[in-house]
Scaffold this active site. Structure first.
Site, PDB file in Angstrom:
ATOM      1  N   TRP A 102     -54.064-129.882  66.154  1.00  0.00           N
ATOM      2  CA  TRP A 102     -53.929-128.916  66.008  1.00  0.00           C
ATOM      3  C   TRP A 102     -53.450-128.345  67.596  1.00  0.00           C
ATOM      4  O   TRP A 102     -52.499-127.084  68.140  1.00  0.00           O
ATOM      5  CB  TRP A 102     -53.550-128.255  64.825  1.00  0.00           C
ATOM      6  CG  TRP A 102     -53.108-128.530  63.777  1.00  0.00           C
ATOM      7  CD1 TRP A 102     -53.693-129.320  62.432  1.00  0.00           C
ATOM      8  CD2 TRP A 102     -51.918-129.493  63.435  1.00  0.00           C
ATOM      9  NE1 TRP A 102     -53.172-130.033  61.722  1.00  0.00           N
ATOM     10  CE2 TRP A 102     -51.856-129.633  62.544  1.00  0.00           C
ATOM     11  CE3 TRP A 102     -50.492-128.568  64.130  1.00  0.00           C
ATOM     12  CZ2 TRP A 102     -50.709-131.230  62.094  1.00  0.00           C
ATOM     13  CZ3 TRP A 102     -49.769-129.928  63.683  1.00  0.00           C
ATOM     14  CH2 TRP A 102     -49.321-130.579  62.520  1.00  0.00           C
ATOM     15  N   ASP A 172     -54.331-119.385  65.389  1.00  0.00           N
ATOM     16  CA  ASP A 172     -53.902-120.578  64.604  1.00  0.00           C
ATOM     17  C   ASP A 172     -55.198-120.753  63.297  1.00  0.00           C
ATOM     18  O   ASP A 172     -55.665-121.613  62.970  1.00  0.00           O
ATOM     19  CB  ASP A 172     -53.865-121.876  64.725  1.00  0.00           C
ATOM     20  CG  ASP A 172     -52.781-122.968  64.275  1.00  0.00           C
ATOM     21  OD1 ASP A 172     -52.499-122.387  62.622  1.00  0.00           O
ATOM     22  OD2 ASP A 172     -52.706-124.027  64.499  1.00  0.00           O
ATOM     23  N   LYS A 196     -50.249-123.975  53.638  1.00  0.00           N
ATOM     24  CA  LYS A 196     -51.560-124.601  53.378  1.00  0.00           C
ATOM     25  C   LYS A 196     -51.952-123.656  52.069  1.00  0.00           C
ATOM     26  O   LYS A 196     -51.970-124.062  50.629  1.00  0.00           O
ATOM     27  CB  LYS A 196     -52.254-124.526  54.296  1.00  0.00           C
ATOM     28  CG  LYS A 196     -52.414-125.683  54.945  1.00  0.00           C
ATOM     29  CD  LYS A 196     -51.780-125.904  56.017  1.00  0.00           C
ATOM     30  CE  LYS A 196     -50.841-127.289  56.733  1.00  0.00           C
ATOM     31  NZ  LYS A 196     -51.179-127.522  58.268  1.00  0.00           N
TER      32      LYS A 196
END
Ligand SMILES: *Cc1c(COP(=O)(O)O)cnc(C)c1O
Length: 360
Positions: A102, A172, A196
């Site tokens: 990511w 993030d 999530k």
């Protein structure tokens, strides 16, 4: 009704209680005679839903008044581009920490807008540790420093939120937001896809320190400019109404559970229970170094792809599902987000112990 223990990395398990309330309110929300799904986002009933969601989120996360909270769309992946578009504007340079796939994607997007300086990386050891970040590594002229607080795919986390001095820290936090207590003042911006730990897919939550949004240039497309959404309270256009409503129910559940402090304790206990079972087994190992282990995504392997496959299949038959690792790395992964009950982890631990004995 038979429900499984779902270890998916996202979209992920939601508290059963939340789903039941949503079910109850599906056809007639709070006497409105309609579903939240059917409701105008401008109606007073809906305005109260979005306002309460923000208020509860601020309370749980202890977000100070000098931060805005935004409910956007486009996932964390759109933030990879929006962050540099809006904030890599003064010196057109930013520092990035590369701690996994990511992070790589965030770096790739940022490179379209300016100079990316990768100040630390754990790519050398297949992202099995979290790179150390110290104040002297930060470039004085960086517009910001970007980190990924939890590496969903490799199962590592940033063990301590770094001090970046005068340079704003942008994070993030998709896979570990609201999993432990954080001092929000350490961050300039936090963003996270909701699917999530916060609620359903289709919603991205962004926390932005107010002084940072003052210098956003106006040549950015309206929808990609944070100022648009700050000025209109995430209501410039239709927000992801139902996802925001469900997130509100998740926040009620978090408050009932005892808030973030209690949740952090539960999360740590769940994770150590599972890591202990892996460490004590003969067959399984966790590739992440101990001090950087994620408490949200537990990555483990047998080292034999066929055996991993057998594990996933047999676990599924026992109602323990989505235990396969990310398609890019293989192996096994159990995501233990807030809503995963302790009973699910206990069942997984038992299964690991049994599988370990039977397949040595
Ligand atoms: C899941 C995830 C993403 C991608 O999120 P989308 O909302 O699907 O764009 C980005 N970063 C991290 C750390 C993630 O876990």
């Amino acid at each position: 009704m038979e429900r499984v223990f779902n270890f998916s990395s996202g979209p992920a398990v939601l508290p059963l209680e939340v789903l039941k309330i949503a079910q109850e309110q599906m056809l007639n929300y709070n006497g409105s005679g309609m579903s939240v799904l059917e409701m105008s986002h401008r109606s007073s009933t809906y305005l109260s839903i979005i306002e309460q969601t923000e208020t509860k989120f601020r309370e749980i996360m202890s977000i100070p008044d000098n931060y805005d909270v935004l409910f956007l769309q486009g996932g964390a992946s759109l933030q990879f581009a929006m962050v540099p578009m809006n904030f890599m504007v003064k010196n057109k340079k930013a520092d990035y920490v590369n701690s996994g796939v990511w992070s790589e994607k965030a770096i790739e997007e940022a490179q379209r807008f300016g100079t990316v300086n990768v100040i630390a990386s754990s790519e050398d050891k297949k992202y099995t540790y979290y790179p150390k970040i110290t104040l002297d590594m930060i470039s004085k002229d960086a517009d910001y420093v970007h980190i990924t607080t939890n590496n969903t795919i490799y199962g590592t986390k940033c063990p301590v939120i770094p001090d970046t001095g005068e340079v704003p820290l942008i994070a993030d936090a998709s896979s570990n937001i609201m999993s432990e207590v954080w001092d929000i003042n350490k961050f300039g911006i936090i963003y996270a896809g909701a699917q999530k730990n916060l609620g359903p897919a289709g919603l991205t939550v962004v926390v932005v320190r107010k002084d940072l949004s003052e210098n956003i240039p106006d040549n950015i497309p309206t929808m990609l400019n944070y100022k648009t959404h700050i000025d209109k309270g995430s209501m410039f256009n239709t927000p992801s109404t139902y996802s925001i409503y469900i997130m509100g129910l998740v926040l009620d559940w978090v408050i009932k559970t005892g808030g973030l402090k209690e949740l952090e304790k539960i999360n740590r206990d769940k994770a150590s229970m599972l890591y202990d079972a892996i460490d004590e087994s003969v067959l399984f190992t966790a590739p992440a170094v101990k001090e950087d282990r994620s408490i949200m995504n537990v990555v483990f392997v047998t080292g034999k792809p066929d055996l991993d496959k057998k594990f996933v299949t047999e676990a599924k038959a026992k109602g323990l599902v989505t235990l396969n690792g990310h398609r890019s790395v293989g192996g096994l992964r159990a995501s233990l987000y807030n809503a995963m009950p302790v009973e699910g982890v206990e069942a997984l631990v038992k299964f690991i112990q049994k599988f370990d004995k039977e397949n040595r």
